[in-house]
Design an enzyme around this catalytic site. Structure first.
Site, PDB file in Angstrom:
ATOM      1  N   GLN A  16      -3.474 -11.834   1.429  1.00  0.00           N
ATOM      2  CA  GLN A  16      -4.069 -10.697   0.724  1.00  0.00           C
ATOM      3  C   GLN A  16      -5.270 -11.138  -0.100  1.00  0.00           C
ATOM      4  O   GLN A  16      -6.284 -10.458  -0.160  1.00  0.00           O
ATOM      5  CB  GLN A  16      -3.037  -9.997  -0.163  1.00  0.00           C
ATOM      6  CG  GLN A  16      -3.539  -8.716  -0.788  1.00  0.00           C
ATOM      7  CD  GLN A  16      -3.824  -7.623   0.219  1.00  0.00           C
ATOM      8  OE1 GLN A  16      -3.192  -7.544   1.266  1.00  0.00           O
ATOM      9  NE2 GLN A  16      -4.781  -6.754  -0.089  1.00  0.00           N
ATOM     10  N   GLU A  95      -6.228   6.552   4.088  1.00  0.00           N
ATOM     11  CA  GLU A  95      -5.796   5.571   5.087  1.00  0.00           C
ATOM     12  C   GLU A  95      -4.663   6.198   5.901  1.00  0.00           C
ATOM     13  O   GLU A  95      -3.489   5.997   5.607  1.00  0.00           O
ATOM     14  CB  GLU A  95      -5.310   4.280   4.425  1.00  0.00           C
ATOM     15  CG  GLU A  95      -6.392   3.455   3.797  1.00  0.00           C
ATOM     16  CD  GLU A  95      -5.914   2.075   3.363  1.00  0.00           C
ATOM     17  OE1 GLU A  95      -4.727   1.731   3.564  1.00  0.00           O
ATOM     18  OE2 GLU A  95      -6.737   1.336   2.827  1.00  0.00           O
TER      19      GLU A  95
END
Length: 128
Positions: A16, A95
């Protein structure tokens, strides 16, 4: 006849961080924060989020697959985490491919109420 493919599931901190840092090379932090979680804050790091795509498209969903997901993902305990036209509530751009597992009971309530997870959290969990 819906074929959905997982393409981004669990991410560790390092992954990440690398993703977030890559985005920062070409965009401002304020803008990156609207489409990528900072390391340590990604739902993918919890193991409860999954990005999916249509089997016929890479990194996206067909309209038909998205509509099916909107109508059915709650039956499996998932919600569309960052739905269209809710960025002022969620803090993230839309998203449609990002699903969050919250269990069938809670996913059903979120869907029936027609609210975001953030709103649901504020209404039902924040007090705990």
């Amino acid at each position: 006849n819906v074929y959905l493919v997982p393409y981004s599931t669990y991410r560790d901190y390092e992954y990440q961080d690398g993703l977030y840092q890559k985005y920062l090379k070409t965009d401002t932090q304020a803008n990156v924060d609207t489409y990528s979680a900072r390391p340590g804050h990604s739902e993918h790091q919890t193991g409860l989020a999954i990005d999916i795509r249509s089997s016929s498209h890479w990194y996206t969903l067909t309209d038909a697959d998205y509509e099916w997901m909107k109508k059915n993902c709650y039956k499996y305990g998932f919600i569309i985490r960052y739905p269209k036209d809710n960025s002022t509530i969620t803090g993230y751009k839309e998203e449609p491919w990002h699903l969050r597992y919250i269990g069938i009971e809670h996913a059903t309530k979120v869907t029936e109420l027609g609210i975001t997870y953030d709103e649901y959290y504020d209404l039902y969990f924040k007090e705990y």
